[in-house]
Design a protein around this motif. Structure first.
Motif, PDB file in Angstrom:
ATOM      1  N   MET A 286      -0.717  14.417   3.058  1.00  0.00           N
ATOM      2  CA  MET A 286      -1.024  15.781   3.501  1.00  0.00           C
ATOM      3  C   MET A 286       0.138  16.372   4.299  1.00  0.00           C
ATOM      4  O   MET A 286       0.476  17.535   4.161  1.00  0.00           O
ATOM      5  CB  MET A 286      -2.280  15.790   4.387  1.00  0.00           C
ATOM      6  N   LEU A 287       0.741  15.541   5.134  1.00  0.00           N
ATOM      7  CA  LEU A 287       1.803  16.055   6.007  1.00  0.00           C
ATOM      8  C   LEU A 287       3.095  16.299   5.230  1.00  0.00           C
ATOM      9  O   LEU A 287       3.798  17.285   5.458  1.00  0.00           O
ATOM     10  CB  LEU A 287       2.063  15.056   7.141  1.00  0.00           C
ATOM     11  N   LEU A 288       3.405  15.386   4.309  1.00  0.00           N
ATOM     12  CA  LEU A 288       4.739  15.419   3.697  1.00  0.00           C
ATOM     13  C   LEU A 288       4.839  16.331   2.476  1.00  0.00           C
ATOM     14  O   LEU A 288       5.932  16.688   2.063  1.00  0.00           O
ATOM     15  CB  LEU A 288       5.164  14.000   3.298  1.00  0.00           C
ATOM     16  N   THR A 289       3.701  16.713   1.896  1.00  0.00           N
ATOM     17  CA  THR A 289       3.795  17.460   0.638  1.00  0.00           C
ATOM     18  C   THR A 289       3.489  18.953   0.748  1.00  0.00           C
ATOM     19  O   THR A 289       4.125  19.763   0.094  1.00  0.00           O
ATOM     20  CB  THR A 289       2.858  16.873  -0.445  1.00  0.00           C
ATOM     21  N   GLY A 290       2.509  19.330   1.550  1.00  0.00           N
ATOM     22  CA  GLY A 290       2.114  20.742   1.575  1.00  0.00           C
ATOM     23  C   GLY A 290       3.089  21.608   2.362  1.00  0.00           C
ATOM     24  O   GLY A 290       3.893  21.103   3.136  1.00  0.00           O
ATOM     25  N   GLU A 291       2.991  22.917   2.157  1.00  0.00           N
ATOM     26  CA  GLU A 291       3.870  23.852   2.874  1.00  0.00           C
ATOM     27  C   GLU A 291       3.630  23.800   4.382  1.00  0.00           C
ATOM     28  O   GLU A 291       4.563  23.847   5.178  1.00  0.00           O
ATOM     29  CB  GLU A 291       3.655  25.288   2.366  1.00  0.00           C
ATOM     30  N   GLN A 292       2.351  23.682   4.774  1.00  0.00           N
ATOM     31  CA  GLN A 292       2.019  23.640   6.210  1.00  0.00           C
ATOM     32  C   GLN A 292       2.714  22.470   6.898  1.00  0.00           C
ATOM     33  O   GLN A 292       3.303  22.607   7.953  1.00  0.00           O
ATOM     34  CB  GLN A 292       0.507  23.449   6.397  1.00  0.00           C
TER      35      GLN A 292
ATOM     36  N   GLY B  85       3.013  10.551  -6.131  1.00  0.00           N
ATOM     37  CA  GLY B  85       4.314  11.083  -6.517  1.00  0.00           C
ATOM     38  C   GLY B  85       5.226  11.434  -5.351  1.00  0.00           C
ATOM     39  O   GLY B  85       6.091  12.295  -5.459  1.00  0.00           O
ATOM     40  N   ILE B  86       5.011  10.800  -4.202  1.00  0.00           N
ATOM     41  CA  ILE B  86       5.930  11.045  -3.085  1.00  0.00           C
ATOM     42  C   ILE B  86       6.439   9.715  -2.530  1.00  0.00           C
ATOM     43  O   ILE B  86       5.793   8.691  -2.674  1.00  0.00           O
ATOM     44  CB  ILE B  86       5.273  11.816  -1.908  1.00  0.00           C
ATOM     45  N   ASP B  87       7.575   9.794  -1.883  1.00  0.00           N
ATOM     46  CA  ASP B  87       8.106   8.648  -1.169  1.00  0.00           C
ATOM     47  C   ASP B  87       7.735   8.819   0.292  1.00  0.00           C
ATOM     48  O   ASP B  87       8.058   9.839   0.890  1.00  0.00           O
ATOM     49  CB  ASP B  87       9.637   8.652  -1.300  1.00  0.00           C
ATOM     50  N   ILE B  88       7.035   7.862   0.859  1.00  0.00           N
ATOM     51  CA  ILE B  88       6.743   7.975   2.285  1.00  0.00           C
ATOM     52  C   ILE B  88       7.910   7.376   3.048  1.00  0.00           C
ATOM     53  O   ILE B  88       8.195   6.190   2.914  1.00  0.00           O
ATOM     54  CB  ILE B  88       5.436   7.249   2.646  1.00  0.00           C
ATOM     55  N   PRO B  89       8.620   8.200   3.807  1.00  0.00           N
ATOM     56  CA  PRO B  89       9.790   7.689   4.506  1.00  0.00           C
ATOM     57  C   PRO B  89       9.400   6.831   5.702  1.00  0.00           C
ATOM     58  O   PRO B  89       8.349   7.028   6.301  1.00  0.00           O
ATOM     59  CB  PRO B  89      10.503   8.961   4.969  1.00  0.00           C
ATOM     60  N   GLY B  90      10.224   5.862   6.033  1.00  0.00           N
ATOM     61  CA  GLY B  90      10.017   5.094   7.256  1.00  0.00           C
ATOM     62  C   GLY B  90       8.966   4.011   7.118  1.00  0.00           C
ATOM     63  O   GLY B  90       8.632   3.560   6.028  1.00  0.00           O
TER      64      GLY B  90
ATOM     65  N   PHE C 191       0.841  -1.199   0.000  1.00  0.00           N
ATOM     66  CA  PHE C 191       0.000   0.000   0.000  1.00  0.00           C
ATOM     67  C   PHE C 191       0.880   1.255   0.000  1.00  0.00           C
ATOM     68  O   PHE C 191       0.620   2.226  -0.712  1.00  0.00           O
ATOM     69  CB  PHE C 191      -0.913  -0.027   1.232  1.00  0.00           C
ATOM     70  N   GLN C 192       1.934   1.202   0.782  1.00  0.00           N
ATOM     71  CA  GLN C 192       2.874   2.317   0.880  1.00  0.00           C
ATOM     72  C   GLN C 192       3.442   2.653  -0.496  1.00  0.00           C
ATOM     73  O   GLN C 192       3.522   3.807  -0.904  1.00  0.00           O
ATOM     74  CB  GLN C 192       4.001   1.935   1.840  1.00  0.00           C
ATOM     75  N   GLN C 193       3.798   1.602  -1.227  1.00  0.00           N
ATOM     76  CA  GLN C 193       4.359   1.801  -2.565  1.00  0.00           C
ATOM     77  C   GLN C 193       3.309   2.377  -3.509  1.00  0.00           C
ATOM     78  O   GLN C 193       3.570   3.319  -4.252  1.00  0.00           O
ATOM     79  CB  GLN C 193       4.861   0.453  -3.078  1.00  0.00           C
ATOM     80  N   LYS C 194       2.090   1.812  -3.450  1.00  0.00           N
ATOM     81  CA  LYS C 194       1.028   2.253  -4.362  1.00  0.00           C
ATOM     82  C   LYS C 194       0.620   3.701  -4.124  1.00  0.00           C
ATOM     83  O   LYS C 194       0.457   4.462  -5.073  1.00  0.00           O
ATOM     84  CB  LYS C 194      -0.214   1.359  -4.190  1.00  0.00           C
ATOM     85  N   ILE C 195       0.419   4.079  -2.856  1.00  0.00           N
ATOM     86  CA  ILE C 195       0.004   5.477  -2.651  1.00  0.00           C
ATOM     87  C   ILE C 195       1.172   6.406  -2.947  1.00  0.00           C
ATOM     88  O   ILE C 195       0.976   7.527  -3.382  1.00  0.00           O
ATOM     89  CB  ILE C 195      -0.607   5.797  -1.259  1.00  0.00           C
ATOM     90  N   GLY C 196       2.397   5.898  -2.761  1.00  0.00           N
ATOM     91  CA  GLY C 196       3.562   6.692  -3.149  1.00  0.00           C
ATOM     92  C   GLY C 196       3.535   6.974  -4.647  1.00  0.00           C
ATOM     93  O   GLY C 196       3.691   8.111  -5.085  1.00  0.00           O
ATOM     94  N   GLU C 197       3.298   5.922  -5.430  1.00  0.00           N
ATOM     95  CA  GLU C 197       3.243   6.084  -6.894  1.00  0.00           C
ATOM     96  C   GLU C 197       2.103   7.014  -7.306  1.00  0.00           C
ATOM     97  O   GLU C 197       2.265   7.890  -8.148  1.00  0.00           O
ATOM     98  CB  GLU C 197       3.027   4.720  -7.567  1.00  0.00           C
ATOM     99  N   ALA C 198       0.938   6.798  -6.677  1.00  0.00           N
ATOM    100  CA  ALA C 198      -0.246   7.580  -7.055  1.00  0.00           C
ATOM    101  C   ALA C 198      -0.063   9.061  -6.751  1.00  0.00           C
ATOM    102  O   ALA C 198      -0.586   9.915  -7.458  1.00  0.00           O
ATOM    103  CB  ALA C 198      -1.481   7.039  -6.349  1.00  0.00           C
TER     104      ALA C 198
END
Ligand SMILES: *Cc1c(COP(=O)(O)O)cnc(C)c1O
Length: 431
Positions: free
Chosen positions: A383-389, A83-88, A74-81
């Motif tokens: 939401m946490l890893l991509t936006g400016e906030q 465009g981010i790498d979820i660390p950890g 799931f981590q890989q799929k939502i990462g692909e969808a």
């Protein structure tokens, strides 16, 4: 603070400016670790009884708990969808599969009914300090419980949890359901001997109707989703269990290894209780985010308006129209909201389309059957890893190097009881 962004209905992350250091905040709160331990001990005393009453709790000896599961696919799929790498590490806390009620409400709801059962049995002398709680399934206790009515107002899942437990113990159970409540939930309750009263109005109306009906009748106990301390503490026990599960998985949580938790939020009791417990356990090393539908961001709205009792999300022109029926609440609990305000890192809103997409992906990658409400936590890492906030929050609270050794937990809150037909429609829509 402005609420304009909520009116505009664009998914966004809001960082809570009132988040405060745990060691300053926690000692000032009216509840603490002793209260959670007390609740946890009570659940342990009841475990033999629960394992007698509910077959699906037997394997775990009557302890109602869900798995904590790594979800690399799931981590890989939502990462692909996205465009981010979820660390950890990314894990799902599988409350959608909790026994007895099939949702997170199995934590608070069942706990509150057990508190009542214990209190009544002790008061009448049926339960003595050294007794095994199995006694409470016996004829003497049943005759006592039959004289009482347990009632609750709900969008569905709390009604299931309270109704099923109360009826199993022999109480009369009456559930006031809001217009969002699904037909199958009403039918399931009726099949267990629970009276279901349907209301045309929303969640708030159902709760208010339950409260009024209870006030007029003696021997009626009302489970107040908006003000209940017992619900709150029942939910909080999850934190102790999660600590053990993390230890067993070899996952470290401390200031160098932060933990991020994303929890769907309706009236606030479940996410609030869990957040409270997690802060007591992990302090500033845990960061709790509440997830809400675009059409029902009642907790964020409450934080922004100081829980003004005269305001609800209807004042923003929002409508509560969401497939996330468990989160369709117009006014958050001010009791919970004010209590956890210094502990919550932030809130975000998410679109229904996103809920369906995540619901589909969870099944396709990990075989997890969740309902739309339960999928709200899935957007959290994005939401946490991509936006400016979110980036600014991470810079302020964690060093960048720590984020790569972080753990993210998506709290999945309900769905395993969904009838296949209903679920297939959701799944297809998500696909
Ligand atoms: C009730 C519920 C929640 C949120 O809990 P609250 O105490 O209402 O905030 C989340 N997900 C599901 C599936 C629920 O039923």
């Amino acid at each position: 603070m402005t609420v304009e962004h909520l009116r505009q209905k664009k998914p966004s992350l809001w960082i809570n400016p009132k988040l405060s250091p745990a060691d300053e905040t926690l000692p000032r709160l009216q509840f603490g670790m002793d209260d959670i331990r007390d609740a946890s001990d009570r659940l342990r005393r009841f475990a033999p009884l629960l394992s007698d009453l509910f077959e699906d709790t037997r394997k775990a000896g009557g302890i109602i708990e869900s798995k904590l599961t790594p979800v690399p696919m799931f981590q890989q799929k939502i990462g692909e969808a996205s465009g981010i790498d979820i660390p950890g590490n990314l894990l799902v806390k599988e409350d959608h599969a909790l026994p007895v009620a099939g949702s997170i409400k199995a934590r608070g709801g069942i706990y509150e009914v057990l508190c009542l059962a214990e209190e009544l049995a002790e008061k009448t002398g049926i339960l003595q300090p050294a007794d095994n709680y199995r006694k409470l399934a016996g004829p003497e206790a049943r005759r006592l419980y039959e004289k009482y009515t347990v009632t609750v107002g709900s969008t569905g899942n709390l009604g299931l949890s309270i109704g099923i437990t109360a009826a199993a113990l022999g109480f009369n159970a009456v559930v006031h359901m809001s217009s969002e409540a699904k037909k199958w939930k009403k039918e399931l309750l009726r099949s267990r001997g629970v009276s279901v009263i349907e209301h045309k109005g929303d969640y708030g109306t159902a709760v208010q109707s339950g409260r009024e009906a209870a006030a007029e009748s003696p021997r009626t106990y009302f489970v107040d989703d908006e003000h209940s301390v017992r619900l709150f503490l029942g939910y909080a026990v999850a934190a102790l269990r999660l600590r053990t599960q993390l230890q067993e998985s070899g996952i470290q949580v401390d200031m160098e290894h932060p933990l991020f938790v994303y929890i769907p939020c309706g009236v606030g009791g479940a996410p609030g209780g869990i957040c409270f417990g997690l802060k007591l356990v992990f302090g500033d090393a845990v960061h709790c985010f509440f997830a809400e539908p675009l059409e029902a961001p009642c907790m964020q709205f409450g934080f922004l308006t100081d829980f003004d009792p005269d305001l609800s999300i209807y004042d923003l022109g929002l409508t509560l129209t969401t497939a996330a029926d468990g989160l369709a609440v117009g006014k958050a609990s001010s009791f919970v909201g004010k209590l956890v305000e210094p502990l919550v890192s932030g809130c975000y809103t998410t679109r229904d389309e996103q809920l369906f997409r995540s619901l589909y992906l969870l099944m396709d990658t990990e075989g997890m059957k969740v309902e739309p409400s339960a999928a709200a936590g899935c957007a959290g890492p994005f939401m946490l890893l991509t936006g400016e906030q979110g980036k600014a929050y991470l810079r302020r609270t964690c060093r960048v190097s720590e984020v790569s050794q972080s753990t993210h937990i998506i709290w999945s809150t309900g769905g395993s009881f969904l009838p296949e037909k209903e679920y297939r429609n959701f799944y297809r829509r998500g696909r």
